[in-house]
Design a protein around this motif. Sequence first.
Motif, PDB file in Angstrom:
ATOM      1  N   SER A  14       0.803  -1.215   0.000  1.00 58.32           N
ATOM      2  CA  SER A  14       0.000   0.000   0.000  1.00 58.32           C
ATOM      3  C   SER A  14       0.837   1.265   0.000  1.00 58.32           C
ATOM      4  O   SER A  14       0.331   2.325  -0.304  1.00 58.32           O
ATOM      5  N   TYR A  35      -5.195  -5.434  -2.536  1.00 55.77           N
ATOM      6  CA  TYR A  35      -4.796  -4.049  -2.699  1.00 55.77           C
ATOM      7  C   TYR A  35      -5.097  -3.567  -4.110  1.00 55.77           C
ATOM      8  O   TYR A  35      -4.660  -4.140  -5.095  1.00 55.77           O
ATOM      9  N   SER A  38      -5.053   3.309  -5.804  1.00 57.74           N
ATOM     10  CA  SER A  38      -5.911   4.461  -6.069  1.00 57.74           C
ATOM     11  C   SER A  38      -5.333   5.258  -7.239  1.00 57.74           C
ATOM     12  O   SER A  38      -4.183   5.062  -7.627  1.00 57.74           O
ATOM     13  N   SER A  41      -2.186   6.761  -6.066  1.00 52.55           N
ATOM     14  CA  SER A  41      -1.045   5.842  -6.022  1.00 52.55           C
ATOM     15  C   SER A  41      -0.431   5.669  -7.410  1.00 52.55           C
ATOM     16  O   SER A  41       0.789   5.661  -7.555  1.00 52.55           O
ATOM     17  N   MET A  44       1.417   8.773  -8.319  1.00 52.31           N
ATOM     18  CA  MET A  44       2.655   8.868  -7.531  1.00 52.31           C
ATOM     19  C   MET A  44       3.745   7.982  -8.125  1.00 52.31           C
ATOM     20  O   MET A  44       4.898   8.371  -8.195  1.00 52.31           O
ATOM     21  N   ASN A  45       3.355   6.773  -8.529  1.00 53.09           N
ATOM     22  CA  ASN A  45       4.357   5.878  -9.116  1.00 53.09           C
ATOM     23  C   ASN A  45       4.864   6.421 -10.447  1.00 53.09           C
ATOM     24  O   ASN A  45       6.041   6.275 -10.773  1.00 53.09           O
ATOM     25  N   MET A  47       5.086   9.622 -11.113  1.00 51.84           N
ATOM     26  CA  MET A  47       5.966  10.736 -10.741  1.00 51.84           C
ATOM     27  C   MET A  47       7.323  10.215 -10.305  1.00 51.84           C
ATOM     28  O   MET A  47       8.354  10.799 -10.606  1.00 51.84           O
ATOM     29  N   ASN A  51      10.836  11.001 -12.372  1.00 48.41           N
ATOM     30  CA  ASN A  51      11.961  11.674 -11.712  1.00 48.41           C
ATOM     31  C   ASN A  51      13.218  10.815 -11.695  1.00 48.41           C
ATOM     32  O   ASN A  51      14.324  11.335 -11.797  1.00 48.41           O
ATOM     33  N   LEU A  79      -7.943   9.623  -3.711  1.00 51.12           N
ATOM     34  CA  LEU A  79      -7.020   9.049  -2.735  1.00 51.12           C
ATOM     35  C   LEU A  79      -7.526   7.696  -2.273  1.00 51.12           C
ATOM     36  O   LEU A  79      -8.728   7.443  -2.310  1.00 51.12           O
ATOM     37  N   SER A  80      -6.623   6.838  -1.815  1.00 51.31           N
ATOM     38  CA  SER A  80      -7.078   5.495  -1.425  1.00 51.31           C
ATOM     39  C   SER A  80      -7.864   5.497  -0.122  1.00 51.31           C
ATOM     40  O   SER A  80      -8.714   4.670   0.090  1.00 51.31           O
ATOM     41  N   SER A  93       0.764  20.500  -2.723  1.00 51.28           N
ATOM     42  CA  SER A  93       0.555  20.146  -4.126  1.00 51.28           C
ATOM     43  C   SER A  93       1.015  21.276  -5.034  1.00 51.28           C
ATOM     44  O   SER A  93       1.737  21.045  -6.008  1.00 51.28           O
ATOM     45  N   PHE A  96       4.802  21.762  -4.934  1.00 50.14           N
ATOM     46  CA  PHE A  96       5.462  20.683  -5.653  1.00 50.14           C
ATOM     47  C   PHE A  96       5.375  20.915  -7.163  1.00 50.14           C
ATOM     48  O   PHE A  96       6.383  20.860  -7.869  1.00 50.14           O
ATOM     49  N   CYS A 123       8.420  16.541  -2.446  1.00 52.93           N
ATOM     50  CA  CYS A 123       7.780  15.220  -2.336  1.00 52.93           C
ATOM     51  C   CYS A 123       7.906  14.802  -0.876  1.00 52.93           C
ATOM     52  O   CYS A 123       6.946  14.349  -0.254  1.00 52.93           O
ATOM     53  N   CYS A 126       5.760  16.787   1.767  1.00 57.36           N
ATOM     54  CA  CYS A 126       4.351  16.411   1.793  1.00 57.36           C
ATOM     55  C   CYS A 126       4.201  15.034   2.427  1.00 57.36           C
ATOM     56  O   CYS A 126       3.300  14.810   3.222  1.00 57.36           O
ATOM     57  N   HIS A 127       5.102  14.139   2.102  1.00 60.64           N
ATOM     58  CA  HIS A 127       5.017  12.794   2.670  1.00 60.64           C
ATOM     59  C   HIS A 127       5.171  12.787   4.184  1.00 60.64           C
ATOM     60  O   HIS A 127       4.606  11.936   4.854  1.00 60.64           O
ATOM     61  N   ILE A 138      11.846   7.639  -1.781  1.00 58.84           N
ATOM     62  CA  ILE A 138      11.898   8.950  -2.441  1.00 58.84           C
ATOM     63  C   ILE A 138      13.272   9.593  -2.239  1.00 58.84           C
ATOM     64  O   ILE A 138      13.814  10.211  -3.160  1.00 58.84           O
TER      65      ILE A 138
END
Length: 144
Positions: A14, A35, A38, A41, A44-45, A47, A51, A79-80, A93, A96, A123, A126-127, A138
């Motif tokens: 997750s 699982y 979302s 998610s 994000m992957n 992004m 990068n 969001l999940s 957001s 970023f 990143c 925010c995390h 990250i």
Amino acid sequence: MKFFLWVALVVFFSGCNNSEKENTEINGDIVYDMYKPSEMSILMNEMYDYNLKIKQEILEGKTPVNFPTNFLNIYTAELSEFKSRNETFQAYSSLFVENQKEICNTDAHSDISERYNNAINLCISCHKTECTGPIPKIKKLLIN
Ligand code: HEC
């Protein structure tokens, strides 16, 4: 033992550490939801992969020129968890997106690896507020 294995798997897939909440209990047995990533998610992957790719390009002396416009979906992607976006989330957001765009700004005066690291540090910022699980991963994106 089996129980702990399942919990470890759920947490691992997750990305964030709080998905145990999604489990349901039927007749005394705990049933773990499969699982399903979302929209956020998946974004994000993407992004992360982007990068990782441009980090390599920057190390090779190239300058990325195209900001991937689908990153703007960070404002709307589902969001999940049924969390709503608060002001902090919106602020991170925007910061970023601004910094990620700045990497591709060919008129910028500061060093490209510095601009790249600024975006990656956002990143991480925010995390720290939302989802600490992926932070070690990250951090590997940073240019040292
Ligand atoms: C505005 C806040 C914010 C920013 C900025 C942000 N993230 Fe995330 N990230 C999140 C949230 C929230 C989740 C959990 C999404 C979900 O589960 O729906 C997440 C999840 C992830 C995940 C786990 C995805 C999965 O497989 O479940 C990774 C990896 C990740 N982010 C990497 C990054 C990278 C790399 C950047 C910068 C390029 C970044 N994030 C920027 C908030 C953010």
